[in-house]
Design a protein around this motif. Sequence first.
Motif, PDB file in Angstrom:
ATOM      1  N   VAL A 165       7.097 -19.616 -18.696  1.00  0.00           N
ATOM      2  CA  VAL A 165       7.294 -20.284 -19.979  1.00  0.00           C
ATOM      3  C   VAL A 165       7.025 -21.775 -19.774  1.00  0.00           C
ATOM      4  CG1 VAL A 165       8.944 -20.873 -21.798  1.00  0.00           C
ATOM      5  CG2 VAL A 165       8.978 -18.590 -20.788  1.00  0.00           C
ATOM      6  N   VAL A 166       6.101 -22.319 -20.553  1.00  0.00           N
ATOM      7  CA  VAL A 166       5.776 -23.743 -20.520  1.00  0.00           C
ATOM      8  C   VAL A 166       6.381 -24.379 -21.765  1.00  0.00           C
ATOM      9  CG1 VAL A 166       3.905 -25.444 -20.634  1.00  0.00           C
ATOM     10  CG2 VAL A 166       3.653 -23.401 -19.194  1.00  0.00           C
ATOM     11  N   VAL A 167       7.243 -25.381 -21.546  1.00  0.00           N
ATOM     12  CA  VAL A 167       7.933 -26.043 -22.655  1.00  0.00           C
ATOM     13  C   VAL A 167       7.478 -27.497 -22.688  1.00  0.00           C
ATOM     14  CG1 VAL A 167      10.148 -26.507 -23.736  1.00  0.00           C
ATOM     15  CG2 VAL A 167       9.944 -24.612 -22.114  1.00  0.00           C
ATOM     16  N   ASP A 168       6.696 -27.838 -23.705  1.00  0.00           N
ATOM     17  CA  ASP A 168       6.203 -29.207 -23.816  1.00  0.00           C
ATOM     18  C   ASP A 168       5.787 -29.468 -25.261  1.00  0.00           C
ATOM     19  OD1 ASP A 168       4.673 -31.674 -23.602  1.00  0.00           O
ATOM     20  OD2 ASP A 168       4.620 -31.261 -21.456  1.00  0.00           O
ATOM     21  N   PRO A 169       6.274 -30.550 -25.869  1.00  0.00           N
ATOM     22  CA  PRO A 169       5.885 -30.852 -27.242  1.00  0.00           C
ATOM     23  C   PRO A 169       4.450 -31.363 -27.356  1.00  0.00           C
ATOM     24  CG  PRO A 169       7.393 -32.520 -26.418  1.00  0.00           C
ATOM     25  CD  PRO A 169       7.311 -31.454 -25.376  1.00  0.00           C
ATOM     26  N   ASP A 170       3.835 -31.742 -26.249  1.00  0.00           N
ATOM     27  CA  ASP A 170       2.450 -32.205 -26.244  1.00  0.00           C
ATOM     28  C   ASP A 170       1.529 -30.984 -26.202  1.00  0.00           C
ATOM     29  OD1 ASP A 170      -0.125 -33.075 -25.568  1.00  0.00           O
ATOM     30  OD2 ASP A 170       0.615 -34.691 -24.287  1.00  0.00           O
ATOM     31  N   ALA A 171       0.997 -30.611 -27.352  1.00  0.00           N
ATOM     32  CA  ALA A 171       0.197 -29.388 -27.471  1.00  0.00           C
ATOM     33  C   ALA A 171      -1.031 -29.408 -26.567  1.00  0.00           C
ATOM     34  CB  ALA A 171      -0.213 -29.175 -28.920  1.00  0.00           C
ATOM     35  N   ASP A 172      -1.679 -30.554 -26.436  1.00  0.00           N
ATOM     36  CA  ASP A 172      -2.878 -30.634 -25.593  1.00  0.00           C
ATOM     37  C   ASP A 172      -2.532 -30.367 -24.130  1.00  0.00           C
ATOM     38  OD1 ASP A 172      -4.519 -31.207 -27.760  1.00  0.00           O
ATOM     39  OD2 ASP A 172      -4.327 -33.376 -27.497  1.00  0.00           O
ATOM     40  N   PHE A 173      -1.458 -30.975 -23.646  1.00  0.00           N
ATOM     41  CA  PHE A 173      -1.054 -30.764 -22.259  1.00  0.00           C
ATOM     42  C   PHE A 173      -0.624 -29.317 -22.040  1.00  0.00           C
ATOM     43  CE2 PHE A 173       2.077 -30.506 -18.878  1.00  0.00           C
ATOM     44  CZ  PHE A 173       1.348 -31.037 -17.829  1.00  0.00           C
ATOM     45  N   ALA A 174       0.184 -28.792 -22.951  1.00  0.00           N
ATOM     46  CA  ALA A 174       0.663 -27.415 -22.817  1.00  0.00           C
ATOM     47  C   ALA A 174      -0.497 -26.420 -22.824  1.00  0.00           C
ATOM     48  CB  ALA A 174       1.651 -27.089 -23.935  1.00  0.00           C
ATOM     49  N   THR A 175      -1.492 -26.675 -23.659  1.00  0.00           N
ATOM     50  CA  THR A 175      -2.668 -25.808 -23.709  1.00  0.00           C
ATOM     51  C   THR A 175      -3.451 -25.878 -22.405  1.00  0.00           C
ATOM     52  OG1 THR A 175      -2.833 -26.017 -26.108  1.00  0.00           O
ATOM     53  CG2 THR A 175      -4.831 -25.355 -24.930  1.00  0.00           C
ATOM     54  N   ALA A 176      -3.654 -27.078 -21.880  1.00  0.00           N
ATOM     55  CA  ALA A 176      -4.396 -27.234 -20.628  1.00  0.00           C
ATOM     56  C   ALA A 176      -3.672 -26.562 -19.468  1.00  0.00           C
ATOM     57  CB  ALA A 176      -4.616 -28.717 -20.329  1.00  0.00           C
ATOM     58  N   LEU A 177      -2.372 -26.783 -19.363  1.00  0.00           N
ATOM     59  CA  LEU A 177      -1.591 -26.173 -18.289  1.00  0.00           C
ATOM     60  C   LEU A 177      -1.577 -24.650 -18.437  1.00  0.00           C
ATOM     61  CD1 LEU A 177       0.205 -26.375 -15.815  1.00  0.00           C
ATOM     62  CD2 LEU A 177       2.147 -26.778 -17.351  1.00  0.00           C
ATOM     63  N   SER A 178      -1.393 -24.179 -19.637  1.00  0.00           N
ATOM     64  CA  SER A 178      -1.374 -22.738 -19.882  1.00  0.00           C
ATOM     65  C   SER A 178      -2.708 -22.096 -19.521  1.00  0.00           C
ATOM     66  CB  SER A 178      -1.050 -22.451 -21.348  1.00  0.00           C
ATOM     67  OG  SER A 178       0.241 -22.922 -21.662  1.00  0.00           O
ATOM     68  N   SER A 179      -3.794 -22.745 -19.861  1.00  0.00           N
ATOM     69  CA  SER A 179      -5.124 -22.219 -19.524  1.00  0.00           C
ATOM     70  C   SER A 179      -5.318 -22.136 -18.019  1.00  0.00           C
ATOM     71  CB  SER A 179      -6.219 -23.096 -20.143  1.00  0.00           C
ATOM     72  OG  SER A 179      -6.171 -23.026 -21.533  1.00  0.00           O
ATOM     73  N   LEU A 180      -4.888 -23.167 -17.314  1.00  0.00           N
ATOM     74  CA  LEU A 180      -4.997 -23.174 -15.856  1.00  0.00           C
ATOM     75  C   LEU A 180      -4.177 -22.032 -15.251  1.00  0.00           C
ATOM     76  CD1 LEU A 180      -5.810 -24.609 -13.153  1.00  0.00           C
ATOM     77  CD2 LEU A 180      -3.641 -25.824 -13.362  1.00  0.00           C
ATOM     78  N   LEU A 181      -2.950 -21.883 -15.701  1.00  0.00           N
ATOM     79  CA  LEU A 181      -2.090 -20.828 -15.171  1.00  0.00           C
ATOM     80  C   LEU A 181      -2.624 -19.439 -15.511  1.00  0.00           C
ATOM     81  CD1 LEU A 181       1.351 -22.461 -15.965  1.00  0.00           C
ATOM     82  CD2 LEU A 181       0.356 -22.127 -13.690  1.00  0.00           C
ATOM     83  N   ASP A 182      -3.165 -19.292 -16.708  1.00  0.00           N
ATOM     84  CA  ASP A 182      -3.746 -18.019 -17.121  1.00  0.00           C
ATOM     85  C   ASP A 182      -4.924 -17.646 -16.218  1.00  0.00           C
ATOM     86  OD1 ASP A 182      -3.870 -15.782 -19.055  1.00  0.00           O
ATOM     87  OD2 ASP A 182      -5.827 -16.666 -19.519  1.00  0.00           O
ATOM     88  N   ARG A 183      -5.765 -18.609 -15.908  1.00  0.00           N
ATOM     89  CA  ARG A 183      -6.899 -18.354 -15.008  1.00  0.00           C
ATOM     90  C   ARG A 183      -6.437 -17.967 -13.607  1.00  0.00           C
ATOM     91  NH1 ARG A 183      -9.017 -23.022 -17.557  1.00  0.00           N
ATOM     92  NH2 ARG A 183      -8.555 -24.227 -15.686  1.00  0.00           N
ATOM     93  N   ARG A 184      -5.231 -18.387 -13.240  1.00  0.00           N
ATOM     94  CA  ARG A 184      -4.664 -18.059 -11.922  1.00  0.00           C
ATOM     95  C   ARG A 184      -3.929 -16.721 -11.926  1.00  0.00           C
ATOM     96  NH1 ARG A 184      -7.002 -21.334  -8.168  1.00  0.00           N
ATOM     97  NH2 ARG A 184      -6.946 -23.472  -8.890  1.00  0.00           N
TER      98      ARG A 184
END
Length: 77
Positions: free
Chosen positions: A9-28
């Motif tokens: 679970v990624v908790v961050d109000p910054d949608a751009d950062f949360a999207t980037a981190l989520s994409s990286l983790l998803d690729r992993r």
Amino acid sequence: MRERDPLIVVVDPDADFATALSSLLDRRGYHVVRRSFGIDALQAVAEDRPQLVISEVDLPDCECHELLTSIRAASPS
């Protein structure tokens, strides 16, 4: 969700950062649930039992230590 992918679970109000981190983790190979607020993160933890929670320290609706305390109460393991 792919079968048996670890859940984060990624908790961050910054949608751009949360999207980037989520994409990286998803690729992993992780399944990622994004939330912008602490209260929503608590609901995700209660419903999905993630292996890891990554949270911004400065959330708009709660203090980080309050979130951690609530997560541990909801899911001690």
